[in-house]
Write an enzyme that holds these catalytic residues in place. Structure first.
Site, short mmCIF file in Angstrom:
data_model
loop_
_atom_site.label_atom_id
_atom_site.label_comp_id
_atom_site.label_asym_id
_atom_site.label_seq_id
_atom_site.Cartn_x
_atom_site.Cartn_y
_atom_site.Cartn_z
N ASP A 291 77.18 32.34 55.37
CA ASP A 291 77.06 32.06 56.81
C ASP A 291 76.02 33.01 57.43
OD1 ASP A 291 77.47 31.14 59.38
OD2 ASP A 291 79.29 32.31 59.71
N ASP B 298 78.34 42.37 54.10
CA ASP B 298 77.54 42.31 55.32
C ASP B 298 76.58 43.50 55.31
OD1 ASP B 298 78.00 40.65 58.20
OD2 ASP B 298 76.87 42.53 58.38
N ALA C 41 72.39 40.97 51.64
CA ALA C 41 72.98 39.87 50.86
C ALA C 41 72.07 39.43 49.71
CB ALA C 41 73.28 38.70 51.78
N CYS D 102 72.80 28.01 61.10
CA CYS D 102 72.95 27.89 62.55
C CYS D 102 71.58 27.81 63.23
CB CYS D 102 73.76 29.06 63.10
SG CYS D 102 73.01 30.65 62.80
#
Ligand code: SAH
Length: 398
Positions: A302, A252, A282, A342
């Site tokens: 994600d 992260d 990332a 998302c």
């Protein structure tokens, strides 16, 4: 009652119970409603169609509350909240999961209102977001009803989100009722323990929408070397370790959330798992791993929302393609890619096309094993497809 009258031919979505009226559909405003007032929505002939809250500062000029000529008063909010809470009965009866969404805004007939429940060992807190101007006059009513209906130890507001800007509102957060939550509320999810920071955590503290997906992905993790990218406080990695992953690397960009990930791993001991925590970007770290020849059995991607507006869709799809190319390249033959988006504006069809493009460019054959979406406490109302935002795929990558 002040009202807005629609242009000719613009009543159809209202009749189909879509809860938003856009500025372009309005022919005239009658009776000088103030921002946040309840107004009637009329067809071109002045006949009643629906009723909702008015916000002239938003592209969504009315958010519809009802298609009946019923009063919008405390009894109305009580009925809506009771119904929404009752829809989560399955969660209320599940002792292994103490954190879930109780109110999912438009999808529960409560436009702009989010209520998440975080149950600890000795009492639970509610975290609320008021995301529409029309809710502002009802704050005290809603908080009072939530306190009465759910008996929480405290109700904490986390309306510190960008979408409030589109409503002409600033961000606010803080205690609305009862006791301040402790620095971390320890919740149970599928029997696993997580510490959640209700004050500073992302969204209302935890990515509740990924609960079921964490279970599905964990099924591929026994004995595996797992790269948990965009790890946040460890969610997917904790599940993977419980299922017997040999190794979990949490990646992260935020060192702070990784400290919580480490604490959450410790809350759920899995002696057979070697855990690592890597703070970094990332895209850069995955590229470096690829170039160094490192390989994994499971890669979980994600990422945060990439597309906030139509205009950002092209750059978002480039981002999704890049990160998925890297994820695929890092897998051993036969490995598992669990990949999510998302961004509501990137629909499942487009996301699948992005994965197709990524697979072609990295020269890997990829099969979708499972299609994933948000959990059942984030239901999608058929009349409001915009409520669907989370999509994911579990893929086998040859
Ligand atoms: N999978 C998590 C939720 C991920 S949220 C869960 O199940 O709980 C997205 C995470 O991506 C955030 O924690 C954020 O800090 C992190 N992030 C955002 N941009 C990043 C980047 N460029 N590189 C690495 N991490 C990033």
């Amino acid at each position: 009652m002040p009202a807005i009258r629609l242009k000719r031919g613009r009543e159809k979505p209202v009749l189909h119970r879509h809860p938003w009226i856009f500025t372009g559909a309005v022919r005239e405003t009658q009776g000088e409603p103030q921002p946040g007032d309840v107004v009637d929505v009329l067809d071109q002939n002045g006949a009643f169609l629906a009723r909702g809250y008015y916000n002239p500062h938003s592209q969504i000029v009315v958010r519809l509350l009802t298609w009946n000529e019923e009063a919008i008063d405390a009894a109305f909010w009580r009925r809506r909240l009771e119904t929404s809470i009752a829809r989560r009965q399955g969660f209320a009866q599940d002792e292994r999961t103490t954190a879930y969404r109780l109110v999912y805004a438009e999808s529960d007939g409560l436009p702009g209102l989010i209520v998440d429940r975080y149950g600890g060992a000795d009492g639970h807190w509610l975290v609320v977001q008021f995301l529409a101007l029309g809710l502002e006059p009802w704050r005290r009513t809603i908080v009072g009803l939530l306190a009465e209906l759910l008996a929480p130890r405290g109700i904490y507001e986390r309306s510190d989100v960008e979408v409030r800007g589109q409503e002409g509102l600033g961000g606010v957060s803080g205690l609305l009722y009862g006791e301040e939550p402790p620095p971390l509320v320890e919740i149970l999810e599928e029997g696993l323990r997580f510490g959640v920071d209700l004050r500073q955590g992302h969204k209302t503290g935890f990515y509740l929408d990924q609960r079921e997906n964490r279970c599905f992905v964990a099924d591929y993790c026994a004995g595996a070397e797992v790269l948990n990218v965009f790890a946040y406080t460890g969610g997917f990695g904790v599940y993977a370790a419980q299922k017997g992953a040999r190794r979990v690397i949490h990646l992260d960009s935020s060192a702070d959330v990784l400290r919580l990930a480490e604490e959450n791993m410790a809350r759920n001991p899995s002696p057979g798992t070697e855990a690592k925590y890597v703070a970094g970007d990332a895209f850069q770290v995955l590229r470096a791993y690829r170039d160094a020849g490192r390989r994994f059995d499971v890669v979980i991607l994600d990422p945060p929302k990439f597309a906030y507006s139509q205009r950002q869709i092209p750059s978002a799809t480039r981002g999704y393609k890049d990160i998925n190319m890297l994820g695929m390249a890092l897998l051993r033959p036969g490995g598992t890619l669990a990949t999510f988006s998302c961004s509501g504006l990137v629909n499942e069809d487009l996301f699948q096309k992005v994965l197709f493009g990524a697979s072609v460019d990295v020269g890997r054959e990829v099969r979708i094993l499972r299609r994933l979406s948000q959990g059942p406490d984030h239901p999608v109302l058929l009349t409001f497809p915009e409520g669907a935002y989370l999509k994911g795929f579990i893929c086998r990558v040859e």
